[in-house]
Design a protein around this motif. Sequence first.
Motif, PDB file in Angstrom:
ATOM      1  N   GLU A 160       0.805  -1.220   0.000  1.00 36.10           N
ATOM      2  CA  GLU A 160       0.000   0.000   0.000  1.00 36.10           C
ATOM      3  C   GLU A 160       0.840   1.273   0.000  1.00 36.10           C
ATOM      4  O   GLU A 160       0.316   2.352  -0.217  1.00 36.10           O
ATOM      5  CB  GLU A 160      -0.944  -0.002   1.205  1.00 36.10           C
ATOM      6  CG  GLU A 160      -2.035  -1.055   1.096  1.00 36.10           C
ATOM      7  CD  GLU A 160      -2.962  -1.101   2.292  1.00 36.10           C
ATOM      8  OE1 GLU A 160      -2.594  -0.558   3.376  1.00 36.10           O
ATOM      9  OE2 GLU A 160      -4.051  -1.689   2.163  1.00 36.10           O
TER      10      GLU A 160
ATOM     11  N   LYS B 212       8.663  -2.034  -7.595  1.00 33.41           N
ATOM     12  CA  LYS B 212       8.248  -0.749  -7.031  1.00 33.41           C
ATOM     13  C   LYS B 212       8.721   0.375  -7.942  1.00 33.41           C
ATOM     14  O   LYS B 212       9.904   0.466  -8.292  1.00 33.41           O
ATOM     15  CB  LYS B 212       8.807  -0.563  -5.618  1.00 33.41           C
ATOM     16  CG  LYS B 212       8.200   0.619  -4.903  1.00 33.41           C
ATOM     17  CD  LYS B 212       8.526   0.599  -3.437  1.00 33.41           C
ATOM     18  CE  LYS B 212       7.709   1.651  -2.719  1.00 33.41           C
ATOM     19  NZ  LYS B 212       7.891   1.571  -1.286  1.00 33.41           N
TER      20      LYS B 212
ATOM     21  N   LYS C 291      -4.750   0.107  -2.160  1.00 26.11           N
ATOM     22  CA  LYS C 291      -5.185   1.087  -1.156  1.00 26.11           C
ATOM     23  C   LYS C 291      -6.446   0.606  -0.469  1.00 26.11           C
ATOM     24  O   LYS C 291      -7.440   0.308  -1.133  1.00 26.11           O
ATOM     25  CB  LYS C 291      -5.491   2.454  -1.802  1.00 26.11           C
ATOM     26  CG  LYS C 291      -4.330   3.098  -2.522  1.00 26.11           C
ATOM     27  CD  LYS C 291      -3.356   3.721  -1.563  1.00 26.11           C
ATOM     28  CE  LYS C 291      -2.265   4.425  -2.350  1.00 26.11           C
ATOM     29  NZ  LYS C 291      -1.026   4.516  -1.713  1.00 26.11           N
TER      30      LYS C 291
ATOM     31  N   GLU D 250       3.633   2.473  -5.736  1.00 19.48           N
ATOM     32  CA  GLU D 250       3.076   2.119  -7.035  1.00 19.48           C
ATOM     33  C   GLU D 250       3.925   0.972  -7.566  1.00 19.48           C
ATOM     34  O   GLU D 250       5.144   0.986  -7.428  1.00 19.48           O
ATOM     35  CB  GLU D 250       3.134   3.321  -7.978  1.00 19.48           C
ATOM     36  CG  GLU D 250       2.349   4.513  -7.462  1.00 19.48           C
ATOM     37  CD  GLU D 250       2.598   5.784  -8.260  1.00 19.48           C
ATOM     38  OE1 GLU D 250       1.632   6.525  -8.455  1.00 19.48           O
ATOM     39  OE2 GLU D 250       3.755   6.015  -8.686  1.00 19.48           O
ATOM     40  N   TRP D 251       3.275  -0.028  -8.191  1.00 14.95           N
ATOM     41  CA  TRP D 251       3.950  -1.260  -8.562  1.00 14.95           C
ATOM     42  C   TRP D 251       3.814  -1.515 -10.059  1.00 14.95           C
ATOM     43  O   TRP D 251       2.718  -1.480 -10.602  1.00 14.95           O
ATOM     44  CB  TRP D 251       3.374  -2.426  -7.766  1.00 14.95           C
ATOM     45  CG  TRP D 251       3.628  -2.245  -6.302  1.00 14.95           C
ATOM     46  CD1 TRP D 251       2.827  -1.617  -5.391  1.00 14.95           C
ATOM     47  CD2 TRP D 251       4.797  -2.645  -5.597  1.00 14.95           C
ATOM     48  NE1 TRP D 251       3.429  -1.623  -4.155  1.00 14.95           N
ATOM     49  CE2 TRP D 251       4.641  -2.251  -4.251  1.00 14.95           C
ATOM     50  CE3 TRP D 251       5.965  -3.314  -5.967  1.00 14.95           C
ATOM     51  CZ2 TRP D 251       5.597  -2.489  -3.283  1.00 14.95           C
ATOM     52  CZ3 TRP D 251       6.916  -3.562  -4.997  1.00 14.95           C
ATOM     53  CH2 TRP D 251       6.734  -3.151  -3.671  1.00 14.95           C
TER      54      TRP D 251
ATOM     55  N   THR E 109      -1.762  -0.123  -7.929  1.00 16.49           N
ATOM     56  CA  THR E 109      -1.674   0.415  -6.574  1.00 16.49           C
ATOM     57  C   THR E 109      -2.630  -0.385  -5.697  1.00 16.49           C
ATOM     58  O   THR E 109      -3.629  -0.928  -6.174  1.00 16.49           O
ATOM     59  CB  THR E 109      -2.021   1.920  -6.503  1.00 16.49           C
ATOM     60  OG1 THR E 109      -3.360   2.108  -6.947  1.00 16.49           O
ATOM     61  CG2 THR E 109      -1.065   2.752  -7.334  1.00 16.49           C
TER      62      THR E 109
END
Length: 140
Positions: free
Chosen positions: A44, A131, A62, A47-48, A60
Motif C-alpha cells: 500500500e 516498485k 489502497k 506504485e507497482w 496500486t
Amino acid sequence: MKTFINKFFICLTLLTSMALANCNNANEDLPLELTIQDKVILLESGEWLLKGFETNVMHTFKAGKKYTFYGSGNVFSNEAIPGTQEYTISGEMLTINYNFGNITSYQLKFSCDNSIVEFYINGKLNTTLYKRNSNYKQCL
C-alpha cells in the motif's frame, strides 16, 4: 620472562572475555520474516509495475482495493481503469477477488530492499511487481 608471558595470556583472556560478553546479535531485534500485515503495508505504500510491462501497467493497493493504471513510455494515466479488485488477508495469504467468482490467494515474497514483490500460488511464481521509482533494476 615466564611471568611476563603468563600476565600477557591473563590479560588476553580477560580482554577476550569482556569483548565476547559485550557482543549483541544485531539480528535479535529484527523479525526473521515480514508478517502478512507488514507485506500489505509495503504494497500500500507505493506504485507497482508489472514485470514485462513496466512502462505500460501499474498497480496500486489502497484500503482493500487493487487499482490498475495503463500508460505509455512510463507515463501513466491519473485515472485507474474502471473496476477494481478487492483484497483481504487470509491467514498468511493475500486473497484477491478478481470478480465473477475468481478468487486467488497468494503468498508474498519481498526482495531487493522491498522493491520487488513476487506473488506465489502453491509455491509457484505467478506474478512479479517492481516498485516504481526504486532501485529494482540493480537487483535483476
